[in-house]
Design a protein around this motif. Sequence first.
Motif, PDB file in Angstrom:
ATOM      1  N   HIS A  43      12.173  20.063  25.124  1.00 50.35           N
ATOM      2  CA  HIS A  43      12.078  20.214  23.677  1.00 50.35           C
ATOM      3  C   HIS A  43      12.111  18.822  23.045  1.00 50.35           C
ATOM      4  O   HIS A  43      13.041  18.050  23.301  1.00 50.35           O
ATOM      5  N   SER A  44      11.133  18.516  22.231  1.00 49.96           N
ATOM      6  CA  SER A  44      11.041  17.201  21.597  1.00 49.96           C
ATOM      7  C   SER A  44      12.236  16.951  20.682  1.00 49.96           C
ATOM      8  O   SER A  44      12.651  17.839  19.935  1.00 49.96           O
ATOM      9  N   THR A  45      12.750  15.741  20.744  1.00 46.36           N
ATOM     10  CA  THR A  45      13.822  15.354  19.823  1.00 46.36           C
ATOM     11  C   THR A  45      13.239  14.837  18.507  1.00 46.36           C
ATOM     12  O   THR A  45      13.983  14.642  17.545  1.00 46.36           O
ATOM     13  N   ASP A  46      11.929  14.637  18.453  1.00 44.15           N
ATOM     14  CA  ASP A  46      11.267  14.120  17.257  1.00 44.15           C
ATOM     15  C   ASP A  46      10.610  15.207  16.403  1.00 44.15           C
ATOM     16  O   ASP A  46      10.398  15.006  15.215  1.00 44.15           O
ATOM     17  N   ASP A  47      10.265  16.332  17.019  1.00 46.61           N
ATOM     18  CA  ASP A  47       9.539  17.391  16.314  1.00 46.61           C
ATOM     19  C   ASP A  47      10.016  18.741  16.848  1.00 46.61           C
ATOM     20  O   ASP A  47       9.756  19.093  17.997  1.00 46.61           O
ATOM     21  N   ALA A  48      10.692  19.513  16.025  1.00 46.12           N
ATOM     22  CA  ALA A  48      11.300  20.778  16.455  1.00 46.12           C
ATOM     23  C   ALA A  48      10.287  21.800  16.958  1.00 46.12           C
ATOM     24  O   ALA A  48      10.645  22.704  17.719  1.00 46.12           O
ATOM     25  N   SER A  49       9.022  21.648  16.595  1.00 42.49           N
ATOM     26  CA  SER A  49       8.022  22.627  17.022  1.00 42.49           C
ATOM     27  C   SER A  49       7.256  22.195  18.271  1.00 42.49           C
ATOM     28  O   SER A  49       6.353  22.907  18.717  1.00 42.49           O
ATOM     29  N   THR A  50       7.611  21.059  18.854  1.00 43.28           N
ATOM     30  CA  THR A  50       6.886  20.551  20.022  1.00 43.28           C
ATOM     31  C   THR A  50       7.737  20.665  21.287  1.00 43.28           C
ATOM     32  O   THR A  50       8.892  20.261  21.308  1.00 43.28           O
ATOM     33  N   TYR A  51       7.116  21.224  22.306  1.00 45.80           N
ATOM     34  CA  TYR A  51       7.717  21.350  23.635  1.00 45.80           C
ATOM     35  C   TYR A  51       6.736  20.797  24.651  1.00 45.80           C
ATOM     36  O   TYR A  51       5.528  20.751  24.410  1.00 45.80           O
ATOM     37  N   ARG A  52       7.240  20.438  25.812  1.00 40.27           N
ATOM     38  CA  ARG A  52       6.396  20.049  26.931  1.00 40.27           C
ATOM     39  C   ARG A  52       6.838  20.846  28.151  1.00 40.27           C
ATOM     40  O   ARG A  52       7.999  20.817  28.544  1.00 40.27           O
ATOM     41  N   LEU A  53       5.893  21.558  28.739  1.00 34.91           N
ATOM     42  CA  LEU A  53       6.124  22.304  29.969  1.00 34.91           C
ATOM     43  C   LEU A  53       5.647  21.436  31.116  1.00 34.91           C
ATOM     44  O   LEU A  53       4.475  21.041  31.158  1.00 34.91           O
ATOM     45  N   CYS A  54       6.546  21.074  32.024  1.00 35.07           N
ATOM     46  CA  CYS A  54       6.230  20.213  33.165  1.00 35.07           C
ATOM     47  C   CYS A  54       6.323  21.043  34.435  1.00 35.07           C
ATOM     48  O   CYS A  54       7.392  21.577  34.759  1.00 35.07           O
ATOM     49  N   LEU A  55       5.218  21.155  35.136  1.00 38.10           N
ATOM     50  CA  LEU A  55       5.141  21.951  36.363  1.00 38.10           C
ATOM     51  C   LEU A  55       4.743  21.053  37.525  1.00 38.10           C
ATOM     52  O   LEU A  55       3.819  20.246  37.392  1.00 38.10           O
ATOM     53  N   SER A  56       5.403  21.211  38.660  1.00 34.22           N
ATOM     54  CA  SER A  56       5.073  20.427  39.849  1.00 34.22           C
ATOM     55  C   SER A  56       4.790  21.350  41.018  1.00 34.22           C
ATOM     56  O   SER A  56       5.528  22.307  41.264  1.00 34.22           O
ATOM     57  N   PHE A  57       3.717  21.038  41.714  1.00 26.12           N
ATOM     58  CA  PHE A  57       3.308  21.758  42.919  1.00 26.12           C
ATOM     59  C   PHE A  57       3.060  20.748  44.026  1.00 26.12           C
ATOM     60  O   PHE A  57       2.807  19.574  43.763  1.00 26.12           O
ATOM     61  N   ASP A  58       3.060  21.210  45.257  1.00 25.75           N
ATOM     62  CA  ASP A  58       2.793  20.316  46.378  1.00 25.75           C
ATOM     63  C   ASP A  58       1.393  19.724  46.307  1.00 25.75           C
ATOM     64  O   ASP A  58       1.166  18.583  46.680  1.00 25.75           O
ATOM     65  N   LYS A  59       0.435  20.495  45.774  1.00 31.80           N
ATOM     66  CA  LYS A  59      -0.946  20.021  45.623  1.00 31.80           C
ATOM     67  C   LYS A  59      -1.644  20.842  44.537  1.00 31.80           C
ATOM     68  O   LYS A  59      -1.182  21.916  44.156  1.00 31.80           O
ATOM     69  N   ARG A  60      -2.739  20.308  44.061  1.00 26.01           N
ATOM     70  CA  ARG A  60      -3.469  20.979  42.975  1.00 26.01           C
ATOM     71  C   ARG A  60      -3.944  22.366  43.381  1.00 26.01           C
ATOM     72  O   ARG A  60      -3.946  23.295  42.574  1.00 26.01           O
ATOM     73  N   ASP A  61      -4.360  22.542  44.624  1.00 30.82           N
ATOM     74  CA  ASP A  61      -4.819  23.853  45.091  1.00 30.82           C
ATOM     75  C   ASP A  61      -3.751  24.925  44.899  1.00 30.82           C
ATOM     76  O   ASP A  61      -4.066  26.065  44.556  1.00 30.82           O
ATOM     77  N   SER A  62      -2.495  24.579  45.109  1.00 28.11           N
ATOM     78  CA  SER A  62      -1.405  25.542  44.925  1.00 28.11           C
ATOM     79  C   SER A  62      -1.289  25.952  43.461  1.00 28.11           C
ATOM     80  O   SER A  62      -1.093  27.126  43.146  1.00 28.11           O
ATOM     81  N   GLN A  63      -1.442  24.979  42.568  1.00 27.54           N
ATOM     82  CA  GLN A  63      -1.391  25.283  41.135  1.00 27.54           C
ATOM     83  C   GLN A  63      -2.565  26.179  40.751  1.00 27.54           C
ATOM     84  O   GLN A  63      -2.408  27.133  39.989  1.00 27.54           O
TER      85      GLN A  63
END
Length: 94
Positions: A43-63
């Motif tokens: 959740h952004s500390t600068d803008d209450a309406s902005t979030y960032r979803l960070c997803l990690s996979f072993d490789k792009r094919d899995s995503q």
Amino acid sequence: MFVLHVELKVKSGAQADLEKTFVQNFYPAISEQGGFLTAQLLHSTDDASTYRLCLSFDKRDSQQRWVATDLHQQVWPLVEDLCENYAVSGYTAI
């Protein structure tokens, strides 16, 4: 490792619903996927309406396999419906 960042602009008043949806629906679904490593909703500390979803996979094919699942088609619209818009960027970790 493949990392996906999704910048979410949440609809006014939908912040709590987005956080609940991530914890109760999205995270449990994605965490079962092959090649999944981690997910964070920031959740952004600068803008209450902005979030960032960070997803990690072993490789792009899995995503890409995750995106093609019926389960993704069920849970992503729950997130998307709470947002005015979003932007996706993919990265390969060095």
